[in-house]
Design an enzyme around this catalytic site. Structure first.
Site, PDB file in Angstrom:
ATOM      1  N   HIS A 225       8.341 -30.424  50.222  1.00 12.26           N
ATOM      2  CA  HIS A 225       8.699 -31.708  50.822  1.00 12.26           C
ATOM      3  C   HIS A 225       8.387 -32.864  49.875  1.00 12.26           C
ATOM      4  O   HIS A 225       7.628 -32.717  48.918  1.00 12.26           O
ATOM      5  CB  HIS A 225       7.960 -31.877  52.148  1.00 12.26           C
TER       6      HIS A 225
ATOM      7  N   SER B 146       5.692 -19.313  44.878  1.00 16.99           N
ATOM      8  CA  SER B 146       5.541 -19.739  43.498  1.00 16.99           C
ATOM      9  C   SER B 146       4.654 -20.963  43.385  1.00 16.99           C
ATOM     10  O   SER B 146       3.674 -21.105  44.107  1.00 16.99           O
ATOM     11  CB  SER B 146       6.900 -19.974  42.844  1.00 16.99           C
TER      12      SER B 146
ATOM     13  N   ASP C 294       2.208 -26.585  51.414  1.00 15.58           N
ATOM     14  CA  ASP C 294       1.022 -25.890  51.903  1.00 15.58           C
ATOM     15  C   ASP C 294       0.553 -24.968  50.779  1.00 15.58           C
ATOM     16  O   ASP C 294       1.360 -24.196  50.238  1.00 15.58           O
ATOM     17  CB  ASP C 294       1.347 -25.031  53.126  1.00 15.58           C
TER      18      ASP C 294
END
Length: 294
Positions: free
Chosen positions: A154, A259, A97
């Site tokens: 992911h 990050s 995201d």
């Protein structure tokens, strides 16, 4: 061009103080601070953070702040199952995201850091065991995770891990202004490089550390940093029963504080969707590219 140069100079001047900061000491302090178990203070930290950054807890697996034992478990919280649908077969799933910082094609082994800034793939990766020839005209995307974002990473595709490399370095902020102001930032910052074998060849995923990022973890090796080490570490995965195998959409790692993730594919192995550009907001699992299968 002159306008871009003036913006870079401005952002460089605004970033100068970061060269003087004890980056690793400050990050280690944050690491411990976000793990204390003073309950009232933890709840206050979470409450203020949610207000300042407008965190959406409706998607969280645990939506109630009082159930988090410390700030870090809140920050690296899991999402509810099925809240992020995964791209279908033949498509590349977004790994995080966040927002796209830069996206495109490598130019003879060079990636774009920011408009007008380039850096070398060889500097970014150090000395991996695989050949880099197939990546010199490859595809890359850099994803920036804002503090409000979900901070687990992911898999874009099914993959077998071949190599992991920890490269020590600085811990400059990865905010857009600092990325625009500090040349070669991603090849200077601490990072964990993961090289997977996929159906379209090798895929490189890089987790870039930053100031106040207290820890980088992978699901197969646990916490990689801290401790902050002054030498490169390398893990090779060759024994069949010890090779981590991850499916598309599966969690592969996480940042404990926020990050950047850099994703790199070989030449002509895929193409990014045409509507994606810098500053595009993306979510885990959404389609960001199409595979080119020979």
């Amino acid at each position: 061009m002159a306008n871009n140069a003036s913006h870079r100079l401005r952002d460089w001047l605004l970033s100068l103080y970061q060269y003087l900061l004890p980056q690793h000491i400050l990050s280690l302090l944050i690491y411990h601070f976000t793990r204390h178990k003073i309950r009232w203070l933890t709840q206050l930290e979470i409450h203020l953070f949610r207000i300042i950054f407008r965190v959406n807890m409706d998607e969280a697996k645990i939506p109630y702040a009082k159930e988090y034992p410390n700030f870090n478990t809140f920050f690296s919280r899991a999402l509810r199952e099925s809240v992020r649908p995964i791209a279908k077969h033949g498509e590349i799933a977004c790994p995080v995201d966040g927002h796209i910082s830069q996206i495109g094609t490598l130019n003879r082994g060079k990636l774009i850091q920011a408009k007008g800034w380039h850096y070398q793939l060889t500097d970014l990766l150090g000395h991996p065991q695989i050949s880099l020839d197939s990546f010199y005209q490859g595809s890359f995307a850099t994803f920036y995770l804002h503090p409000r974002d979900y901070h687990r990473v992911h898999m874009p595709l099914d993959g077998h891990l071949e190599e992991m490399i920890y490269i020590p370095g600085r811990l400059f902020s990865v905010s857009p202004k600092t990325v625009n102001g500090v040349p070669h930032l991603f090849s200077h910052n601490e990072r964990v490089i993961n090289i997977f074998n996929t159906e379209i060849g090798p895929m490189i995923m890089i987790l870039v550390g930053a100031i106040f990022v207290g820890s980088i973890e992978t699901v197969w090796a646990g916490q990689i940093t801290p401790p902050y080490q002054g030498h490169t570490r390398h893990w090779g995965y060759t024994e069949e029963n010890k090779i981590p195998k991850l499916s598309k959409g599966q969690e592969m790692g996480r940042f404990n504080m926020g990050s950047t993730v850099i994703l790199i594919f070989p030449t002509k192995s895929m193409k990014w969707l045409s509507h994606l550009s810098p500053n595009t907001h993306v979510l885990i699992g959404q389609s960001v590219g199409i595979l080119n299968k020979s």
